[in-house]
Design an enzyme around this catalytic site. Structure first.
Site, PDB file in Angstrom:
ATOM      1  CB  THR A   1      -1.014  -3.235   4.037  1.00 19.05           C
ATOM      2  OG1 THR A   1      -1.986  -3.095   3.029  1.00 19.05           O
ATOM      3  CG2 THR A   1       0.195  -1.909   3.754  1.00 19.05           C
TER       4      THR A   1
ATOM      5  CE  LYS B   1       6.088  -2.607   8.209  1.00 22.30           C
ATOM      6  NZ  LYS B   1       5.058  -1.695   7.578  1.00 22.30           N
TER       7      LYS B   1
ATOM      8  CD  GLU C   1      -0.600   3.556  10.998  1.00 26.43           C
ATOM      9  OE1 GLU C   1       0.622   3.762  10.761  1.00 26.43           O
ATOM     10  OE2 GLU C   1      -1.524   4.218  10.531  1.00 26.43           O
TER      11      GLU C   1
ATOM     12  CG  ASN D   1      -2.567   7.260   9.017  1.00 25.11           C
ATOM     13  OD1 ASN D   1      -1.814   6.797   8.251  1.00 25.11           O
ATOM     14  ND2 ASN D   1      -3.184   6.554   9.956  1.00 25.11           N
TER      15      ASN D   1
ATOM     16  CB  THR E   1       6.934   1.527   9.478  1.00 22.48           C
ATOM     17  OG1 THR E   1       5.849   0.752   9.374  1.00 22.48           O
ATOM     18  CG2 THR E   1       7.988   0.887   8.215  1.00 22.48           C
TER      19      THR E   1
END
Length: 405
Positions: free
Chosen positions: A194, A183, A280, A402, A157
């Site tokens: 997660t 991932k 991220e 985000n 993603t």
């Protein structure tokens, strides 16, 4: 006992009998070309399966369906999509997850319950299930004996690179292989972090033994990573074993089981570290090592408190060795603590001695925190327990990524 294994290429298709492939569906609006569906399949024989799932009380539909399908003794395939989490989608979400399994089963000649289902992407969006069913019909033709990387890319993603690893070892004079893909980049926190992870092996091992080995591997890897402190609704690790290596079935009491366990631990830890490194907006990979704690739980609480502290992570992003924030996190995490006994090291350079500033020049500590990778060691001097968490800094880029999707 010395345990040897070698890292090899091939990911989840390196073990005998496993194939994988991917296809484009266009699940997420705006996706014009990226493959977003993947299939993992044991072509010759069925497998025993083990899994761990999110501990979040809000569980995505594919998690609920896969938990039920794990009750079947022999699993054969995993179908995965990116671009839509199929979470918080009510009864229709359950129906759509089941339809993914049914469509995959029909395409491969399997029963619905022989297929596990996983999804990742945005929460609260209904699946374009009819379009997905059409794509699933095409997936068997995409299966390849070297399709691991394609599958790894299809499940991404916000990841910036595909994550795969494989190892080879010898058990009972038989070559055994373990491969994995994963991932994850955002919404990463310990306790079945997660992410999605799929592991294959051609080792002969029972379902109970595989579950035991996977639980140990997950505890020392995926349960020790954090990027932003958010636990998702879709966290899943699945391991499939088809026994084609031909070794004697592994039992917990055998020495060979330790060889297998160490190799599996390596695979999961490598994938977990890749997830943290790809967090991220991440600019720093940090290992937080607490030692000398009074109890194991204290060591874990302390390491997680430091690793998840927003203030600490922001300081790391700014290349500021602000050890005061680390001391603060230790003080509020409800552990046995004597402030005047705490020592803190940055890559072995002492920053805090007996709870106070050391004589190390501040500039030397700054040099450590300016690195892309470093270790924070915290010695509590209260016992022999220790714990490690792998974490990151928190950057302005993370906020930008985000603010929306």
């Amino acid at each position: 006992m010395s345990v040897l294994f070698a890292e090899i290429c091939g990911g989840i298709t390196s073990p005998k009998g496993f194939v994988a492939g991917s296809a484009f569906c266009g699940i997420k609006k705006g996706n014009k070309k990226k493959h977003d569906m993947a299939l993992i399949y044991s072509r010759e024989v069925s497998t025993v399966a083990a899994a761990t799932f999110t501990t979040n009380k809000v569980k995505a539909a594919p998690v609920r369906v896969s938990v039920e399908h794990m009750r079947t003794p022999r699993v054969r395939a995993i179908v995965v999509n990116s671009g839509n989490a199929n979470a918080c989608t009510g009864l229709s979400g359950i129906e759509h997850a089941k339809r993914m399994a049914v469509a995959t089963g029909e395409a491969l000649g399997l029963k619905e319950r022989q297929v596990l289902v996983c999804s990742t992407g945005r929460i609260g969006v209904e699946m374009p299930i009819k379009k997905m069913e059409r794509t699933i019909k095409k997936l068997p033709k995409a299966l390849q004996s070297d399709g691991s990387l394609k599958a790894a890319k299809a499940i991404m993603t916000s990841d910036t690179f595909a994550k795969e690893v494989a190892v080879e070892l010898v058990i009972d004079d038989k070559t055994v292989r373990i491969g994995g893909i994963a991932k994850g980049a955002g919404m990463i926190d310990p306790n079945m972090a997660t992410m999605l992870c799929f592991i294959t092996t051609d080792a002969a091992i029972g379902k109970k033994e595989l579950q035991h080995a996977l639980s140990i591997a997950v505890e020392q890897s995926f349960n020790r990573i954090t990027v932003d402190g958010d636990m998702s609704t879709n966290d899943t690790v699945i391991a499939l074993a088809n026994g084609l290596a031909g070794n004697k079935p592994l039992k917990a009491s055998q020495a060979n089981s330790h060889i297998f366990q160490n190799a599996l631990n390596y695979v999961t830890l490598q994938l977990a570290r890749m997830i943290v490194e790809d967090g991220e907006g991440v600019t720093k990979f940090v290992e937080v090592h607490v030692q000398g704690a009074a109890t194991y739980n204290d060591a874990r609480k302390a390491a997680e408190a430091v690793a998840k502290s927003t203030l600490v992570k922001c300081a790391w992003f700014g290349c500021d060795p602000n050890w005061g924030r680390i001391m603060d996190a230790l003080g509020y995490c409800s552990i046995k603590l004597r402030e005047e006994m705490v020592d803190i090291f940055y890559d072995g350079v002492i920053a805090v001695k007996n709870g106070m500033a050391s004589k190390t020049p501040f500039s030397k500590l700054q040099d450590v925190v300016a690195k892309e990778k470093f270790t924070i060691t915290i010695d509590m001097h209260l016992g022999s327990s220790e714990y490690i968490v792998y974490t990151t800094d928190l950057s302005t880029r993370y906020v930008e990524l985000n603010m929306g999707e």
